[in-house]
Design a protein around this motif. Sequence first.
Motif, PDB file in Angstrom:
ATOM      1  N   PHE A  81      -8.406  -0.458  -6.591  1.00  0.00           N
ATOM      2  CA  PHE A  81      -7.720   0.448  -7.516  1.00  0.00           C
ATOM      3  C   PHE A  81      -7.774   1.879  -6.973  1.00  0.00           C
ATOM      4  N   ILE A  82      -8.946   2.294  -6.485  1.00  0.00           N
ATOM      5  CA  ILE A  82      -9.087   3.643  -5.940  1.00  0.00           C
ATOM      6  C   ILE A  82      -8.245   3.803  -4.677  1.00  0.00           C
ATOM      7  N   ILE A  83      -8.209   2.765  -3.838  1.00  0.00           N
ATOM      8  CA  ILE A  83      -7.360   2.814  -2.646  1.00  0.00           C
ATOM      9  C   ILE A  83      -5.893   2.954  -3.066  1.00  0.00           C
ATOM     10  N   GLY A  84      -5.512   2.227  -4.119  1.00  0.00           N
ATOM     11  CA  GLY A  84      -4.148   2.322  -4.624  1.00  0.00           C
ATOM     12  C   GLY A  84      -3.802   3.715  -5.106  1.00  0.00           C
ATOM     13  N   LEU A  85      -4.778   4.415  -5.707  1.00  0.00           N
ATOM     14  CA  LEU A  85      -4.545   5.781  -6.166  1.00  0.00           C
ATOM     15  C   LEU A  85      -4.214   6.723  -5.005  1.00  0.00           C
ATOM     16  N   GLU A  86      -4.733   6.381  -3.816  1.00  0.00           N
ATOM     17  CA  GLU A  86      -4.453   7.203  -2.636  1.00  0.00           C
ATOM     18  C   GLU A  86      -3.138   6.809  -1.959  1.00  0.00           C
ATOM     19  N   MET A  87      -2.565   5.691  -2.379  1.00  0.00           N
ATOM     20  CA  MET A  87      -1.355   5.167  -1.733  1.00  0.00           C
ATOM     21  C   MET A  87      -0.140   5.428  -2.626  1.00  0.00           C
ATOM     22  N   GLU A  88       0.449   6.584  -2.510  1.00  0.00           N
ATOM     23  CA  GLU A  88       1.663   6.858  -3.262  1.00  0.00           C
ATOM     24  C   GLU A  88       2.769   5.904  -2.815  1.00  0.00           C
ATOM     25  N   PRO A  89       3.700   5.557  -3.709  1.00  0.00           N
ATOM     26  CA  PRO A  89       4.753   4.598  -3.332  1.00  0.00           C
ATOM     27  C   PRO A  89       5.477   4.960  -2.041  1.00  0.00           C
ATOM     28  N   ALA A  90       5.741   6.251  -1.833  1.00  0.00           N
ATOM     29  CA  ALA A  90       6.426   6.659  -0.600  1.00  0.00           C
ATOM     30  C   ALA A  90       5.565   6.374   0.622  1.00  0.00           C
ATOM     31  N   LYS A  91       4.258   6.593   0.475  1.00  0.00           N
ATOM     32  CA  LYS A  91       3.337   6.324   1.583  1.00  0.00           C
ATOM     33  C   LYS A  91       3.237   4.830   1.843  1.00  0.00           C
ATOM     34  N   LEU A  92       3.204   4.053   0.770  1.00  0.00           N
ATOM     35  CA  LEU A  92       3.142   2.600   0.912  1.00  0.00           C
ATOM     36  C   LEU A  92       4.425   2.071   1.553  1.00  0.00           C
ATOM     37  N   TRP A  93       5.551   2.640   1.180  1.00  0.00           N
ATOM     38  CA  TRP A  93       6.827   2.226   1.762  1.00  0.00           C
ATOM     39  C   TRP A  93       6.860   2.557   3.253  1.00  0.00           C
ATOM     40  N   ALA A  94       6.241   3.675   3.619  1.00  0.00           N
ATOM     41  CA  ALA A  94       6.203   4.048   5.032  1.00  0.00           C
ATOM     42  C   ALA A  94       5.367   3.073   5.850  1.00  0.00           C
ATOM     43  N   LEU A  95       4.437   2.361   5.184  1.00  0.00           N
ATOM     44  CA  LEU A  95       3.579   1.401   5.878  1.00  0.00           C
ATOM     45  C   LEU A  95       4.141  -0.018   5.851  1.00  0.00           C
ATOM     46  N   ARG A  96       5.376  -0.188   5.348  1.00  0.00           N
ATOM     47  CA  ARG A  96       5.901  -1.541   5.153  1.00  0.00           C
ATOM     48  C   ARG A  96       5.973  -2.336   6.454  1.00  0.00           C
ATOM     49  N   LYS A  97       6.298  -1.657   7.558  1.00  0.00           N
ATOM     50  CA  LYS A  97       6.392  -2.372   8.831  1.00  0.00           C
ATOM     51  C   LYS A  97       5.027  -2.861   9.286  1.00  0.00           C
ATOM     52  N   GLN A  98       3.999  -2.062   9.028  1.00  0.00           N
ATOM     53  CA  GLN A  98       2.655  -2.480   9.405  1.00  0.00           C
ATOM     54  C   GLN A  98       2.162  -3.599   8.497  1.00  0.00           C
ATOM     55  N   ILE A  99       2.459  -3.490   7.187  1.00  0.00           N
ATOM     56  CA  ILE A  99       1.988  -4.508   6.246  1.00  0.00           C
ATOM     57  C   ILE A  99       2.681  -5.844   6.504  1.00  0.00           C
ATOM     58  N   PHE A 100       4.010  -5.828   6.536  1.00  0.00           N
ATOM     59  CA  PHE A 100       4.761  -7.085   6.660  1.00  0.00           C
ATOM     60  C   PHE A 100       5.121  -7.414   8.113  1.00  0.00           C
ATOM     61  N   GLY A 101       4.803  -6.522   9.017  1.00  0.00           N
ATOM     62  CA  GLY A 101       5.029  -6.800  10.433  1.00  0.00           C
ATOM     63  C   GLY A 101       3.736  -7.169  11.107  1.00  0.00           C
ATOM     64  N   LEU A 102       2.888  -6.162  11.326  1.00  0.00           N
ATOM     65  CA  LEU A 102       1.600  -6.387  11.959  1.00  0.00           C
ATOM     66  C   LEU A 102       0.747  -7.365  11.160  1.00  0.00           C
ATOM     67  N   GLY A 103       0.747  -7.211   9.829  1.00  0.00           N
ATOM     68  CA  GLY A 103      -0.070  -8.080   8.988  1.00  0.00           C
ATOM     69  C   GLY A 103       0.336  -9.539   9.085  1.00  0.00           C
ATOM     70  N   VAL A 104       1.637  -9.816   9.003  1.00  0.00           N
ATOM     71  CA  VAL A 104       2.115 -11.203   9.066  1.00  0.00           C
ATOM     72  C   VAL A 104       1.824 -11.806  10.438  1.00  0.00           C
ATOM     73  N   ILE A 105       2.053 -11.023  11.497  1.00  0.00           N
ATOM     74  CA  ILE A 105       1.795 -11.530  12.850  1.00  0.00           C
ATOM     75  C   ILE A 105       0.325 -11.909  13.011  1.00  0.00           C
ATOM     76  N   GLN A 106      -0.574 -11.018  12.528  1.00  0.00           N
ATOM     77  CA  GLN A 106      -2.004 -11.295  12.697  1.00  0.00           C
ATOM     78  C   GLN A 106      -2.440 -12.496  11.869  1.00  0.00           C
ATOM     79  N   VAL A 107      -2.013 -12.578  10.616  1.00  0.00           N
ATOM     80  CA  VAL A 107      -2.420 -13.690   9.764  1.00  0.00           C
ATOM     81  C   VAL A 107      -1.875 -15.010  10.299  1.00  0.00           C
ATOM     82  N   ALA A 108      -0.599 -15.041  10.691  1.00  0.00           N
ATOM     83  CA  ALA A 108       0.006 -16.284  11.176  1.00  0.00           C
ATOM     84  C   ALA A 108      -0.628 -16.746  12.488  1.00  0.00           C
ATOM     85  N   THR A 109      -0.821 -15.811  13.409  1.00  0.00           N
ATOM     86  CA  THR A 109      -1.394 -16.168  14.707  1.00  0.00           C
ATOM     87  C   THR A 109      -2.835 -16.634  14.571  1.00  0.00           C
TER      88      THR A 109
END
Length: 618
Positions: A81-109
């Motif tokens: 919850f506290i981490i979420g408070l630091e993650m404004e929607p615009a900031k989270l959107w800016a990380l979308r490639k890392q979340i759904f790109g890097l994250g998916v690659i690492q989890v799948a591999t």
Amino acid sequence: MAVEVVGHAAEAASHGIDLVPVVVLLAAGVIAVPLFKRLGLGSVLGYLAAGLLLGPSGLGLIHDPESVLAAAELGVVMFLFIIGLEMEPAKLWALRKQIFGLGVIQVATCGALLTGIGVLLGFAPVVAFVFGMGFVLTSTAIVMQILGERGELSTDSGQRMVSILLLEDLAIVPLLAVIAILAPTGEDGGLWARLTSIAIALGAVALLIFLGRRIMNPLFALLAASKLREVMTAAALLVVLGAALLFQVSGLSMAMGAFLAGVLLSTSTFRNQLEADVEPFRGILLGLFFLAVGMSLDLSVVAGHWVIIAMSVVAYMLVKAGAIYVIARLLKSKHAEALERAVLMSQGGEFAFVLYTTAATAGLIDGPTNAIFTATVIVSMVITPFAIIGLRYVMPKAKQSMEGVEKADGLDARILLIGFGRFGQIASQPLLAMRHTVSIIDNDTDMIRVAAQLGFKIYYGDGTRLDILRAAGAETADVVMICVDNRESAIRIAELLRDEFPLVKVMARAFDRGHAIKLINTGVEYQIREVFESSLAFGRAAIRILGATDEEADEVLEGVRQRDRQRFDLQQAGGPAMAGRHLLLSNAEDQARESGVDIDPEAIEETVSKTTHPVEPA
């Protein structure tokens, strides 16, 4: 001992609330964590060790670690919850490639590789899949705690790890759905039940977004008007636990519910208040979570199946770390960052317990297998702090890139300025305004490149080295200005200049009175404490705002400078740190008079002189 403590607990329980487990857990955290941090082992390992000592495999003071773990998971919930408070929607959107790109690659591999390792260890393919995918889910609590202690959550490398952790937390949802599909149950209503569960999950997300955007802010505004702090604290806990409960009953992750609630409130005017209200509970419960993980390690299971557990821990951690490192390098991360990420994220995590328990309930794995899998994950979590300690010895030292940077060689300007930080930049301006030739050296290549963009020519060089001073033209310069931001370096440069180039006039930036005296003793021509004049200017502005004229303000400042010079002369002559204290203007006498208390200056002077570590005068 354990029997005696349990007997006391039973007796206490018969008379009311049993406080023995609570006191024992608090004492364990209070004693173990500072001890382990002092030894350089980190707080996480301290909690784990204390939990192992208290649990059934240790002294047996806590008999039901599962119940403690279930309650302590709220610490992870509040942390996200506290981490979420630091993650404004615009900031989270800016990380979308890392979340759904890097994250998916690492989890799948990693999932595919660990499933293969499980098959090689002799498990059936479906069981190996459950084992491997559970181990893929890194411990959010451990990684976040370590990054938080280091202050690296907001760095680029830290943000990449946070992004992967978020994707792994999201991955628990489809993994639980896969477990339900693989479960050996009847087909009647199977598809309809799965579609219903997906619809409920999506509905929970939509409902939380609606509440976060339309209801929460007006609610907090209404509660703030009551001016009751305890009501705001209760409301903050209600939001966190309510969001967690909503996602839990919808078949989703409690932690993700809390994280989404934090993101929705990240732009709220009450964000700082919410964080302050939740933080104490987060810290205590997260510590309790690590204690519970330590208590949950069943040493009898480890002893009975130590071969398969040892092989699994080594194989899974090495393969997962290797895959993470390779993926990071392929995606252009530097060697040091890739290595750190591999070690930090090589362990299994708390969501593996959820996955394994669900698989056991669904009949995919039996009880003993669940115990082996759980022990493997816990052992990997215990090993991680030791692996991080070992990382210090193999982590390559950071090397500065020399791209676009020229080394000092053959410089011959009249003035040599060493150190182009916030002090040196300003000090250079009057010289350049008078058209003097100035050579500037610094040992920070990033700063040199930034300065070049502003039109400055800075050469790379370490002023504490005699060969660099010669190459920078110190021998022929009229003035050398020492503007570095390190006390010892400034003294070292001044000593070299005194010994090797005694005819050069040396000016130096000092940090405080003690540093200024040391610089004078090395023979510098001029020194100034870095905040002295700016502090005087600040005070002058204050008395002007309060009504003093320019003439009065200048007269007052000259008096302050005069008293400071007299104090400095006394201290330079070999007096104690508090020499010339009578020259300082103090508010103590005014406050004492207002309180009706008599002040004895001689008694104060005697007390100050006996202070072991007096405050360093500015």
